[in-house]
Design an enzyme around this catalytic site. Structure first.
Site, PDB file in Angstrom:
ATOM      1  N   SER A   1       8.086  -9.132  10.165  1.00 16.89           N
ATOM      2  CA  SER A   1       7.273  -7.969  10.539  1.00 16.89           C
ATOM      3  C   SER A   1       7.242  -7.732  12.033  1.00 16.89           C
ATOM      4  O   SER A   1       7.382  -8.657  12.838  1.00 16.89           O
ATOM      5  CB  SER A   1       5.841  -8.198  10.030  1.00 16.89           C
ATOM      6  OG  SER A   1       4.965  -7.213  10.518  1.00 16.89           O
ATOM      7  N   ASN A   2       6.993  -6.465  12.379  1.00 18.78           N
ATOM      8  CA  ASN A   2       6.709  -6.087  13.757  1.00 18.78           C
ATOM      9  C   ASN A   2       5.414  -6.730  14.265  1.00 18.78           C
ATOM     10  O   ASN A   2       5.186  -6.816  15.469  1.00 18.78           O
ATOM     11  CB  ASN A   2       6.513  -4.564  13.834  1.00 18.78           C
ATOM     12  CG  ASN A   2       7.824  -3.796  13.891  1.00 18.78           C
ATOM     13  OD1 ASN A   2       8.887  -4.367  14.154  1.00 18.78           O
ATOM     14  ND2 ASN A   2       7.755  -2.494  13.654  1.00 18.78           N
TER      15      ASN A   2
ATOM     16  N   TYR B   1       3.414  -4.371   6.852  1.00 19.01           N
ATOM     17  CA  TYR B   1       2.500  -3.219   6.855  1.00 19.01           C
ATOM     18  C   TYR B   1       3.079  -2.052   6.057  1.00 19.01           C
ATOM     19  O   TYR B   1       4.174  -1.585   6.337  1.00 19.01           O
ATOM     20  CB  TYR B   1       2.192  -2.796   8.296  1.00 19.01           C
ATOM     21  CG  TYR B   1       1.560  -3.928   9.077  1.00 19.01           C
ATOM     22  CD1 TYR B   1       0.255  -4.321   8.810  1.00 19.01           C
ATOM     23  CD2 TYR B   1       2.287  -4.644  10.019  1.00 19.01           C
ATOM     24  CE1 TYR B   1      -0.325  -5.384   9.488  1.00 19.01           C
ATOM     25  CE2 TYR B   1       1.720  -5.711  10.710  1.00 19.01           C
ATOM     26  CZ  TYR B   1       0.410  -6.072  10.438  1.00 19.01           C
ATOM     27  OH  TYR B   1      -0.144  -7.133  11.110  1.00 19.01           O
TER      28      TYR B   1
ATOM     29  N   ARG C   1      -0.850   5.823  12.171  1.00 16.24           N
ATOM     30  CA  ARG C   1       0.328   5.072  11.704  1.00 16.24           C
ATOM     31  C   ARG C   1       1.627   5.689  12.254  1.00 16.24           C
ATOM     32  O   ARG C   1       2.533   4.980  12.697  1.00 16.24           O
ATOM     33  CB  ARG C   1       0.342   5.061  10.167  1.00 16.24           C
ATOM     34  CG  ARG C   1       1.589   4.501   9.528  1.00 16.24           C
ATOM     35  CD  ARG C   1       1.775   3.019   9.782  1.00 16.24           C
ATOM     36  NE  ARG C   1       2.858   2.453   8.973  1.00 16.24           N
ATOM     37  CZ  ARG C   1       3.353   1.238   9.148  1.00 16.24           C
ATOM     38  NH1 ARG C   1       2.887   0.450  10.089  1.00 16.24           N
ATOM     39  NH2 ARG C   1       4.322   0.790   8.382  1.00 16.24           N
TER      40      ARG C   1
ATOM     41  N   ASP D   1       8.721  -6.821   4.374  1.00 13.42           N
ATOM     42  CA  ASP D   1       8.007  -6.160   5.448  1.00 13.42           C
ATOM     43  C   ASP D   1       6.509  -6.348   5.170  1.00 13.42           C
ATOM     44  O   ASP D   1       6.117  -6.559   4.009  1.00 13.42           O
ATOM     45  CB  ASP D   1       8.383  -4.668   5.430  1.00 13.42           C
ATOM     46  CG  ASP D   1       7.474  -3.847   6.296  1.00 13.42           C
ATOM     47  OD1 ASP D   1       7.426  -4.116   7.505  1.00 13.42           O
ATOM     48  OD2 ASP D   1       6.788  -2.938   5.767  1.00 13.42           O
TER      49      ASP D   1
HETATM   50  C1  LAC Z   1       6.158  -4.052   9.851  1.00 14.95           C
HETATM   51  C2  LAC Z   1       6.009  -2.554   9.973  1.00 14.95           C
HETATM   52  C3  LAC Z   1       7.312  -1.851  10.064  1.00 14.95           C
HETATM   53  O1  LAC Z   1       5.349  -4.739   9.185  1.00 14.95           O
HETATM   54  O2  LAC Z   1       5.337  -2.021   8.913  1.00 14.95           O
HETATM   55  O3  LAC Z   1       7.127  -4.555  10.418  1.00 14.95           O
END
Ligand code: LAC
Length: 221
Positions: free
Chosen positions: A117-118, A13, A42, A11
């Site tokens: 990641s998102n 973030y 956040r 992941d």
């Molecule tokens: C990401 C978020 C969930 O990086 O932190 O997907």
């Protein structure tokens, strides 16, 4: 005995990049409010990803991040100019990594390493490059082509497809417990980075490993 892992997917973030490294700039804009603002920002950013996924109203993570910021400022009674929005949006492109990240990734280079990641590609590419991590990952994968967010199983499947590695040979690493649970439910072996000694989320898909930070990872794979 677990299957030997071929790849590790991270992941971004909160796991590699510290979203709260914006506190200093927030404190410059709103003295004394930086920590509270960053926390609420956040929280709302993540809530909006889940809510938009359920509503089937995808909007990219950069815009969702700004929506979270606008909400958090409104809730805390802080006035927010468009210049401040631009500065804080830009700050997300140079978030700092947690202190142990680079050394730990160096010790894991015998595995295929990737990010899932998102984040939109327009955010992920600069943040990876600015942290000096461009050469470390064989793939930086965004949810964006799917128009939905984690923990939708289709998102984790993106990594299987892109890496060409079966899911039981992929380890997934996240500091977001709900993300580690989502990845476990999908079928990855999961590592939850529990930086704040939090209880595990009650989602019937507990992570396989719980560690304090990435420095503990090389000994487990
Ligand atoms: C990401 C978020 C969930 O990086 O932190 O997907």
């Amino acid at each position: 005995m677990s299957v030997k892992l071929k790849a590790l997917v991270f992941d971004a973030y909160g796991t590699l990049f510290d979203v709260h490294s914006v506190v200093r700039l927030c404190d410059e804009f709103w003295p004394g409010q930086g920590t509270a603002l960053s926390q609420l920002w956040r929280t709302k950013q993540l809530e909006y990803t889940w809510q938009r996924s359920l509503m089937r109203r995808y909007k990219d993570f950069s815009d969702v991040t700004v929506d979270g910021l606008r909400y958090a400022c409104a809730a805390l009674g802080l006035s927010l100019s468009e210049l401040q929005v631009t500065r804080l949006r830009e700050a997300y492109l140079s978030l700092t990594t947690f202190p142990e990240v680079k050394e730990a990734l160096g010790k894991l280079s015998h595995l295929q390493l990737a990010i899932l990641s998102n984040g939109a590609p327009s955010m992920l590419d600069p943040v990876v490059a600015n942290a000096g991590l461009r050469g470390v990952f064989s793939a930086v994968i965004s949810v964006d082509p799917l128009n939905t967010y984690k923990p939708t199983p289709d998102v984790y499947q993106l990594a299987v497809k892109r890496l060409g590695v079966p899911k039981n040979e992929i380890g997934f690493v996240s500091s977001n417990c709900w993300d580690a649970c989502g990845a476990k439910s999908f079928g990855f072996r999961t590592f939850w980075i529990n930086r704040s000694d939090a209880p595990v989320d009650r989602l019937d898909a507990a992570p396989d490993h719980v560690i304090r930070n990435l420095a503990e990872l090389p000994d487990l794979v």
